[in-house]
Design a protein around this motif. Sequence first.
Motif, PDB file in Angstrom:
ATOM      1  N   THR A 185       0.831  -1.209   0.000  1.00 18.70           N
ATOM      2  CA  THR A 185       0.000   0.000   0.000  1.00 18.70           C
ATOM      3  C   THR A 185       0.863   1.254   0.000  1.00 18.70           C
ATOM      4  OG1 THR A 185      -1.837  -1.088   1.111  1.00 18.70           O
ATOM      5  CG2 THR A 185      -1.723   1.307   1.317  1.00 18.70           C
ATOM      6  N   ARG A 186       1.903   1.261   0.843  1.00 16.99           N
ATOM      7  CA  ARG A 186       2.778   2.429   0.892  1.00 16.99           C
ATOM      8  C   ARG A 186       3.558   2.582  -0.404  1.00 16.99           C
ATOM      9  NH1 ARG A 186       0.807   4.686   2.842  1.00 16.99           N
ATOM     10  NH2 ARG A 186       0.847   4.070   5.026  1.00 16.99           N
ATOM     11  N   SER A 187       4.055   1.478  -0.937  1.00 14.98           N
ATOM     12  CA  SER A 187       4.787   1.530  -2.204  1.00 14.98           C
ATOM     13  C   SER A 187       3.901   2.075  -3.319  1.00 14.98           C
ATOM     14  CB  SER A 187       5.302   0.135  -2.562  1.00 14.98           C
ATOM     15  OG  SER A 187       6.050   0.177  -3.765  1.00 14.98           O
ATOM     16  N   LEU A 188       2.654   1.615  -3.366  1.00 17.15           N
ATOM     17  CA  LEU A 188       1.739   2.060  -4.411  1.00 17.15           C
ATOM     18  C   LEU A 188       1.402   3.546  -4.254  1.00 17.15           C
ATOM     19  CD1 LEU A 188       0.345   0.695  -6.858  1.00 17.15           C
ATOM     20  CD2 LEU A 188      -1.714   0.527  -5.455  1.00 17.15           C
ATOM     21  N   GLN A 189       1.262   4.004  -3.007  1.00 16.42           N
ATOM     22  CA  GLN A 189       1.017   5.436  -2.783  1.00 16.42           C
ATOM     23  C   GLN A 189       2.188   6.270  -3.292  1.00 16.42           C
ATOM     24  OE1 GLN A 189       1.148   6.804   1.264  1.00 16.42           O
ATOM     25  NE2 GLN A 189       0.538   8.895   0.724  1.00 16.42           N
ATOM     26  N   ILE A 190       3.394   5.852  -2.958  1.00 13.17           N
ATOM     27  CA  ILE A 190       4.576   6.599  -3.402  1.00 13.17           C
ATOM     28  C   ILE A 190       4.679   6.572  -4.927  1.00 13.17           C
ATOM     29  CG2 ILE A 190       7.110   6.639  -3.333  1.00 13.17           C
ATOM     30  CD1 ILE A 190       6.865   5.646  -0.387  1.00 13.17           C
ATOM     31  N   ALA A 191       4.401   5.413  -5.527  1.00 13.24           N
ATOM     32  CA  ALA A 191       4.390   5.321  -6.992  1.00 13.24           C
ATOM     33  C   ALA A 191       3.386   6.298  -7.580  1.00 13.24           C
ATOM     34  CB  ALA A 191       4.047   3.895  -7.421  1.00 13.24           C
ATOM     35  N   SER A 192       2.186   6.319  -7.015  1.00 12.69           N
ATOM     36  CA  SER A 192       1.132   7.198  -7.502  1.00 12.69           C
ATOM     37  C   SER A 192       1.560   8.659  -7.455  1.00 12.69           C
ATOM     38  CB  SER A 192      -0.127   6.995  -6.646  1.00 12.69           C
ATOM     39  OG  SER A 192      -1.097   7.973  -6.917  1.00 12.69           O
ATOM     40  N   GLU A 193       2.161   9.058  -6.344  1.00  9.62           N
ATOM     41  CA  GLU A 193       2.524  10.465  -6.182  1.00  9.62           C
ATOM     42  C   GLU A 193       3.730  10.849  -7.033  1.00  9.62           C
ATOM     43  OE1 GLU A 193       0.448  11.203  -1.860  1.00  9.62           O
ATOM     44  OE2 GLU A 193       2.607  11.510  -2.011  1.00  9.62           O
ATOM     45  N   MET A 194       4.689   9.961  -7.183  1.00 12.13           N
ATOM     46  CA  MET A 194       5.820  10.272  -8.055  1.00 12.13           C
ATOM     47  C   MET A 194       5.377  10.340  -9.526  1.00 12.13           C
ATOM     48  SD  MET A 194       8.471  10.873  -6.217  1.00 12.13           S
ATOM     49  CE  MET A 194       7.476  11.493  -4.849  1.00 12.13           C
ATOM     50  N   LEU A 195       4.485   9.450  -9.931  1.00  7.47           N
ATOM     51  CA  LEU A 195       3.957   9.503 -11.300  1.00  7.47           C
ATOM     52  C   LEU A 195       3.182  10.797 -11.520  1.00  7.47           C
ATOM     53  CD1 LEU A 195       2.905   5.780 -11.518  1.00  7.47           C
ATOM     54  CD2 LEU A 195       4.430   6.895 -13.177  1.00  7.47           C
ATOM     55  N   TYR A 196       2.433  11.229 -10.515  1.00  2.00           N
ATOM     56  CA  TYR A 196       1.705  12.497 -10.614  1.00  2.00           C
ATOM     57  C   TYR A 196       2.679  13.666 -10.780  1.00  2.00           C
ATOM     58  CZ  TYR A 196      -0.920  16.594  -9.049  1.00  2.00           C
ATOM     59  OH  TYR A 196      -1.473  17.845  -8.958  1.00  2.00           O
ATOM     60  N   VAL A 197       3.717  13.693  -9.962  1.00  2.54           N
ATOM     61  CA  VAL A 197       4.706  14.778 -10.032  1.00  2.54           C
ATOM     62  C   VAL A 197       5.265  14.908 -11.445  1.00  2.54           C
ATOM     63  CG1 VAL A 197       7.056  15.442  -9.327  1.00  2.54           C
ATOM     64  CG2 VAL A 197       5.361  14.783  -7.588  1.00  2.54           C
ATOM     65  N   PHE A 198       5.744  13.810 -11.987  1.00  4.31           N
ATOM     66  CA  PHE A 198       6.434  13.902 -13.282  1.00  4.31           C
ATOM     67  C   PHE A 198       5.465  14.035 -14.456  1.00  4.31           C
ATOM     68  CE2 PHE A 198       9.751  12.311 -10.487  1.00  4.31           C
ATOM     69  CZ  PHE A 198      10.756  13.211 -10.804  1.00  4.31           C
ATOM     70  N   SER A 199       4.180  13.680 -14.229  1.00  6.72           N
ATOM     71  CA  SER A 199       3.190  13.925 -15.273  1.00  6.72           C
ATOM     72  C   SER A 199       2.908  15.409 -15.457  1.00  6.72           C
ATOM     73  CB  SER A 199       1.870  13.198 -14.937  1.00  6.72           C
ATOM     74  OG  SER A 199       1.166  13.874 -13.900  1.00  6.72           O
ATOM     75  N   LYS A 200       3.253  16.213 -14.460  1.00  7.77           N
ATOM     76  CA  LYS A 200       2.976  17.647 -14.501  1.00  7.77           C
ATOM     77  C   LYS A 200       4.119  18.463 -15.097  1.00  7.77           C
ATOM     78  CE  LYS A 200      -1.069  17.345 -12.626  1.00  7.77           C
ATOM     79  NZ  LYS A 200      -2.268  17.640 -13.445  1.00  7.77           N
ATOM     80  N   ILE A 201       5.237  17.804 -15.398  1.00  9.96           N
ATOM     81  CA  ILE A 201       6.413  18.525 -15.901  1.00  9.96           C
ATOM     82  C   ILE A 201       6.273  18.781 -17.400  1.00  9.96           C
ATOM     83  CG2 ILE A 201       8.920  18.507 -16.129  1.00  9.96           C
ATOM     84  CD1 ILE A 201       7.798  18.694 -13.204  1.00  9.96           C
ATOM     85  N   LYS A 202       6.435  20.047 -17.786  1.00  9.70           N
ATOM     86  CA  LYS A 202       6.373  20.428 -19.218  1.00  9.70           C
ATOM     87  C   LYS A 202       7.793  20.454 -19.763  1.00  9.70           C
ATOM     88  CE  LYS A 202       2.239  23.233 -18.453  1.00  9.70           C
ATOM     89  NZ  LYS A 202       2.115  22.935 -17.008  1.00  9.70           N
ATOM     90  N   LYS A 203       8.035  19.636 -20.751  1.00  6.53           N
ATOM     91  CA  LYS A 203       9.379  19.532 -21.326  1.00  6.53           C
ATOM     92  C   LYS A 203       9.605  20.561 -22.421  1.00  6.53           C
ATOM     93  CE  LYS A 203       8.577  15.100 -21.850  1.00  6.53           C
ATOM     94  NZ  LYS A 203       8.746  13.720 -22.332  1.00  6.53           N
TER      95      LYS A 203
END
Length: 203
Positions: A185-203
């Motif tokens: 559960t904790r691993s999946l939460q961290i995965a979710s939040e890291m994926l969210y962070v990098f999905s917001k980055i404009k290259k």
Amino acid sequence: MNLYPTLQSYIEQAQALPIAEERKDVLQVLIDYVQQKVDQNREINLNFICTHNSRRSQFSQIWGKVAAAYHGIDINSYSGGVEVTAFNERAVASIQRFGFKVSKEGNGNPKYFVFFSDDEDPIVTFSKVYDDPANAPKGFAAVMTCSHADENCPFIPGAEARIPVRYEDPKAFDDTEKEAEMYDTRSLQIASEMLYVFSKIKK
């Protein structure tokens, strides 16, 4: 990049998890830091820090690197603590359940080589202090993943930013029937939040 199939399915699960608005506010500081580096075409160094560098900071180092690569962003992902212990075997077992391929070198405080794709170099993880020579000595963001380290390390030498992104410790469930579930559960939460962070980055 071809992710391992089991890992790909967990990434899809992680992306589907809702993120509360208050967590988005926490994560926005990290998004802004990464975006600034991208805009300046500068190296991105993230050092995820927790007291023992054994569970949450290791999950964060791994998922930070994978999430960035998934979204086509090049980062250096590190982790450290204020004490040396070992990458906890329960946390290692969790990432293996998620489909990472893991090899181990040494005993006591072994090095783990964590593979997420045959196209990418492995993530090298082991327990270390935050200023270990394996980590960037300067020009990095110290991402504080636990309250103890955040409150007891008022100064991180070499850090150009300090970003609290705290997680609950799955250690509380060690040796209980919910142990594996709560690590995952904790691993999946961290995965979710890291994926969210990098999905917001404009290259």
